[in-house]
Design an enzyme around this catalytic site. Structure first.
Site, PDB file in Angstrom:
ATOM      1  N   ASP A 160       0.859  -1.186   0.000  1.00  0.00           N
ATOM      2  CA  ASP A 160       0.000   0.000   0.000  1.00  0.00           C
ATOM      3  C   ASP A 160       0.893   1.233   0.000  1.00  0.00           C
ATOM      4  O   ASP A 160       1.901   1.300   0.705  1.00  0.00           O
ATOM      5  CB  ASP A 160      -0.916  -0.013   1.228  1.00  0.00           C
ATOM      6  CG  ASP A 160      -2.056   0.974   1.094  1.00  0.00           C
ATOM      7  OD1 ASP A 160      -3.213   0.537   0.986  1.00  0.00           O
ATOM      8  OD2 ASP A 160      -1.797   2.202   1.093  1.00  0.00           O
ATOM      9  N   ILE A 161       0.512   2.237  -0.808  1.00  0.00           N
ATOM     10  CA  ILE A 161       1.313   3.454  -0.935  1.00  0.00           C
ATOM     11  C   ILE A 161       1.306   4.281   0.359  1.00  0.00           C
ATOM     12  O   ILE A 161       2.207   5.085   0.593  1.00  0.00           O
ATOM     13  CB  ILE A 161       0.794   4.286  -2.138  1.00  0.00           C
ATOM     14  CG1 ILE A 161       1.882   5.159  -2.709  1.00  0.00           C
ATOM     15  CG2 ILE A 161      -0.431   5.087  -1.788  1.00  0.00           C
ATOM     16  CD1 ILE A 161       1.520   5.769  -4.065  1.00  0.00           C
ATOM     17  N   ASN A 216     -13.037  -3.049   2.104  1.00  0.00           N
ATOM     18  CA  ASN A 216     -14.056  -2.011   2.185  1.00  0.00           C
ATOM     19  C   ASN A 216     -14.963  -2.124   0.970  1.00  0.00           C
ATOM     20  O   ASN A 216     -14.482  -2.152  -0.167  1.00  0.00           O
ATOM     21  CB  ASN A 216     -13.393  -0.630   2.221  1.00  0.00           C
ATOM     22  CG  ASN A 216     -12.482  -0.468   3.424  1.00  0.00           C
ATOM     23  OD1 ASN A 216     -12.808  -0.913   4.516  1.00  0.00           O
ATOM     24  ND2 ASN A 216     -11.325   0.134   3.213  1.00  0.00           N
ATOM     25  N   GLY A 252     -16.137   2.988   3.046  1.00  0.00           N
ATOM     26  CA  GLY A 252     -14.787   3.545   3.018  1.00  0.00           C
ATOM     27  C   GLY A 252     -13.972   3.137   1.809  1.00  0.00           C
ATOM     28  O   GLY A 252     -12.759   3.362   1.759  1.00  0.00           O
ATOM     29  N   HIS A 284     -10.242  -5.299  -3.729  1.00  0.00           N
ATOM     30  CA  HIS A 284      -8.953  -5.552  -3.085  1.00  0.00           C
ATOM     31  C   HIS A 284      -9.181  -5.875  -1.625  1.00  0.00           C
ATOM     32  O   HIS A 284     -10.171  -5.449  -1.033  1.00  0.00           O
ATOM     33  CB  HIS A 284      -8.012  -4.347  -3.211  1.00  0.00           C
ATOM     34  CG  HIS A 284      -8.607  -3.074  -2.704  1.00  0.00           C
ATOM     35  ND1 HIS A 284      -9.475  -2.319  -3.464  1.00  0.00           N
ATOM     36  CD2 HIS A 284      -8.473  -2.429  -1.520  1.00  0.00           C
ATOM     37  CE1 HIS A 284      -9.846  -1.249  -2.775  1.00  0.00           C
ATOM     38  NE2 HIS A 284      -9.256  -1.299  -1.584  1.00  0.00           N
TER      39      HIS A 284
HETATM   40  P1  5GP Z   1      -9.816   1.396   0.054  1.00  0.00           P
HETATM   41  O1  5GP Z   1     -10.272   2.501   0.960  1.00  0.00           O
HETATM   42  O2  5GP Z   1     -10.369   1.529  -1.348  1.00  0.00           O
HETATM   43  O3  5GP Z   1     -10.041   0.039   0.650  1.00  0.00           O
HETATM   44  O4  5GP Z   1      -8.254   1.545   0.012  1.00  0.00           O
HETATM   45  C1  5GP Z   1      -7.514   1.916  -1.120  1.00  0.00           C
HETATM   46  C2  5GP Z   1      -6.070   1.791  -0.722  1.00  0.00           C
HETATM   47  O5  5GP Z   1      -5.291   1.958  -1.891  1.00  0.00           O
HETATM   48  C3  5GP Z   1      -5.576   2.853   0.282  1.00  0.00           C
HETATM   49  O6  5GP Z   1      -5.043   2.195   1.430  1.00  0.00           O
HETATM   50  C4  5GP Z   1      -4.515   3.632  -0.497  1.00  0.00           C
HETATM   51  O7  5GP Z   1      -3.426   3.999   0.313  1.00  0.00           O
HETATM   52  C5  5GP Z   1      -4.112   2.656  -1.580  1.00  0.00           C
HETATM   53  N1  5GP Z   1      -3.683   3.293  -2.808  1.00  0.00           N
HETATM   54  C6  5GP Z   1      -4.308   4.286  -3.491  1.00  0.00           C
HETATM   55  N2  5GP Z   1      -3.639   4.604  -4.599  1.00  0.00           N
HETATM   56  C7  5GP Z   1      -2.559   3.787  -4.643  1.00  0.00           C
HETATM   57  C8  5GP Z   1      -1.471   3.644  -5.579  1.00  0.00           C
HETATM   58  O8  5GP Z   1      -1.362   4.318  -6.586  1.00  0.00           O
HETATM   59  N3  5GP Z   1      -0.555   2.679  -5.280  1.00  0.00           N
HETATM   60  C9  5GP Z   1      -0.643   1.905  -4.172  1.00  0.00           C
HETATM   61  N4  5GP Z   1       0.328   1.004  -3.985  1.00  0.00           N
HETATM   62  N5  5GP Z   1      -1.635   2.022  -3.273  1.00  0.00           N
HETATM   63  C10 5GP Z   1      -2.588   2.951  -3.511  1.00  0.00           C
END
Ligand code: 5GP
Length: 111
Positions: free
Chosen positions: A34-35, A91, A97, A104
């Site tokens: 995760d970034i 999520n 969220g 994912h």
């Molecule tokens: P969600 O809230 O959709 O479950 O989480 C999305 C996740 O994707 C977040 O934890 C965010 O930090 C991660 N994320 C968003 N954009 C990128 C990206 O470009 N690269 C990576 N590695 N993670 C990302």
């Protein structure tokens, strides 16, 4: 349900159009860091098919793809050194969220 957008960031990562730090890949799934990590280990696992969220994946994916996905999740946790204790979170939807609309799961843990 939101329809699948092929321009979402995880679709771009899958196509190699955006970078990621890959930790695992097989024919069904890709996993990368995760970034914006919320724990010492914070990895995202995504299927290679186009599914918006866990609900879409569970309803539409084949039994083989679903089994392969969850087997990969536990294998990846083990590979990351957190096999003895980790969290898996997914999520679903804006109210849940979800920010990226390609299914994912987050694996988090401490080495
Ligand atoms: P969600 O809230 O959709 O479950 O989480 C999305 C996740 O994707 C977040 O934890 C965010 O930090 C991660 N994320 C968003 N954009 C990128 C990206 O470009 N690269 C990576 N590695 N993670 C990302």
């Amino acid at each position: 349900m939101i329809s699948y957008d092929r321009n979402n960031i995880f679709a771009k990562i899958l196509r190699g159009e955006a970078p990621c730090t890959k930790v695992y890949e097989d024919e069904h799934v890709l996993a990368f860091n995760d970034i914006n990590p919320k724990a010492p280990v914070h990895v995202l696992v995504i299927p290679k098919g186009e599914y918006v969220s866990i609900v879409d994946f569970t309803e539409k994916a084949t039994a083989e793809a679903i089994a392969a996905f969850w087997r990969a999740v536990t294998r990846i946790a083990d590979q990351l050194g957190v096999g003895a204790g980790f969290r898996v979170v997914s999520n679903h939807g804006p109210n849940g969220g979800q920010l990226v609309f390609h299914f994912h799961v987050h694996i988090t843990g401490r080495r």
